[in-house]
Write an enzyme that holds these catalytic residues in place. Structure first.
Site: not given
Ligand SMILES: C=C(O[C@@H]1C=C(C(=O)O)C=C[C@H]1O)C(=O)O
Length: 435
Positions: A186, A235, A252, A279, A341, A385, A414, A418
């Protein structure tokens, strides 16, 4: 030893603090999703790490040195604020980060910690005892007379996705690599959106907007002189109280539904999606391995739940634990960052791919940002973000986890999704647009 003064400060209007913040060259604001707020204004001591590679040890050593100046009676209240840098990236990469590029920490002259909605604990520090009463008086005068109205939210003038075609193509190249190189599992690739505004963007006003627009996230602002980094991140990297800590595995992504039924459907779709579950499982597994290396006892649920924000929802596994000693926290922050992540799996191979592909230094994007008291209480969140603000310009960042069956066009969408919360935070009358 620093001299100190402590008192309760009644603040009927939060905006008073934001109004006086531009008076100080350093400002930090941190609000949790539970709406607990802390501020740091002015500078008693500060640290710019020597390099991204040494940042974690530089901060630790500086904090230990500062602790010798902090009277025992205020070790619970006195705290450092700041951000680490994401990682070392090649010098030919475009650098917009100025004096924040290597991260930045400071011990504020004025610390405000919220006790109840209108009550803050104010801690004032001074280098010398004879400076203290003046420092207290200056602050109380400023804040009681705070009349300086914050500027209006500006209108977006231009927006320019950075090297979007190149990025999409490189996502394709990375997918190919993931399919054919079995060790790499990943890679999180990020892209930037450069924007300009009709009038200067006030970081302080933007922080206020962020908390109105995204009440369910953290709201973090680090301003050092004229450069500011703002994040409305969902997060948590780690929160700790002595040896006890809480962290989370998040990955995800799917949009929020327009109706409750659609939202539930999207959520269930995400929970049932093999690619996203895989993921997120990489993230959980990697975090657990790091925690075990640090001899932590951990508790977590085997199945992820949904973390819902305004525009997106994620798969989420909260993890709680305990370290053998509170002092282990510094090393744990360094070991956890970047989690899969934001980096990938395995970490070093993923970071090499990020360095190879991304044309822009990540700076503080995706890096730990937060606070730490001198008594092992603190919290660091992941700076996503987010945007870097400099007068009339804002550069926004968004990343997406790329795995073997990712589709480049989907990853573009995606990341576009974001960007939305920060666009809506920074600019007036922003409509959803393709970026
Ligand atoms: C990298 C970002 O988000 C991270 C990546 C996610 C994903 O790949 O699905 C989800 C949440 C975040 O951990 C970002 O928002 O920029």
């Amino acid at each position: 030893m620093y001299a100190y003064h402590k008192q309760v400060l009644k603040l009927t209007n939060l905006e008073q603090v934001l109004q006086i913040a531009p008076h100080y060259s350093d400002f930090f604001a941190f609000e949790t999703p539970e709406h607990q707020i802390r501020f740091g204004l002015g500078t008693i001591s500060s640290l710019t790490p020597h390099s991204p590679q040494t940042a974690f040890t530089d901060v630790k050593q500086w904090q230990i040195a500062q602790k010798t100046q902090i009277p025992a009676a205020i070790q619970n209240q006195a705290q450092i604020f700041g951000a680490y840098p994401f990682e070392n990236q090649p010098s030919d990469q475009q650098n917009i980060w100025g004096n924040l590029a290597q991260g930045y920490f400071f011990l504020p002259q004025y610390t405000l910690i919220q006790q109840s909605p209108a009550n803050f604990e104010l801690l004032v520090l001074a280098q010398q005892p004879q400076q203290l009463s003046q420092a207290v008086a200056d602050f109380l005068n400023l804040i009681t007379l705070a009349t300086k109205i914050l500027p209006d939210t500006p209108v977006l003038e231009t927006k320019q996705p950075l090297a979007l075609d190149h990025w999409q193509q490189q996502v394709g190249v990375t997918v190919n690599l993931l399919q054919h190189q079995s060790s790499l599992k990943k890679v999180v690739l990020a892209r930037a959106l450069q924007t300009t505004s009709s009038s200067p963007i006030s970081p302080e006003k933007s922080w206020l907007n962020a908390r109105l627009m995204n009440p369910e996230t953290y709201h973090v602002l680090l301003r050092h002189q004229k450069l500011a980094f703002l994040s409305a991140t969902p997060e948590r990297l780690i929160q700790f109280n002595q040896a006890n800590f809480q962290t989370a595995a998040i990955a995800g992504t799917i949009a929020r539904g327009k109706t409750p039924t659609e939202d539930l459907e999207f959520g269930n779709q995400l929970l049932a999606d093999t690619k996203n579950r895989q993921e997120q499982a990489f993230v959980t597994k990697t975090i657990l391995a790091i925690l075990h290396q640090h001899q932590a006892k951990v508790h977590y649920a085997n199945t992820p739940i949904l973390l819902k924000n305004k525009n997106v929802q994620h798969l989420f596994t909260p993890i709680m634990g305990q370290l053998p000693t509170p002092a282990g926290i510094f090393d744990l922050i360094a070991a956890l960052h970047p989690t899969p992540a934001l980096g990938g799996v395995p970490k070093n191979e993923a970071l090499a791919q990020i360095r190879h592909i991304e044309p822009l230094k990540r700076g503080l994007f995706g890096a730990p940002i937060g606070y730490l008291t001198f008594n092992h209480v603190g919290e660091f969140v992941v700076g996503i973000r987010s945007a870097l603000l400099k007068t009339n310009q804002a550069t926004l960042f968004a990343g997406a986890g790329i795995v073997a069956d990712s589709l480049p066009t989907k990853e573009v969408k995606e990341t576009a999704l974001k960007f939305q919360p920060m666009l809506n935070t920074l600019y007036e009358r922003t409509t959803v647009f393709n970026v």
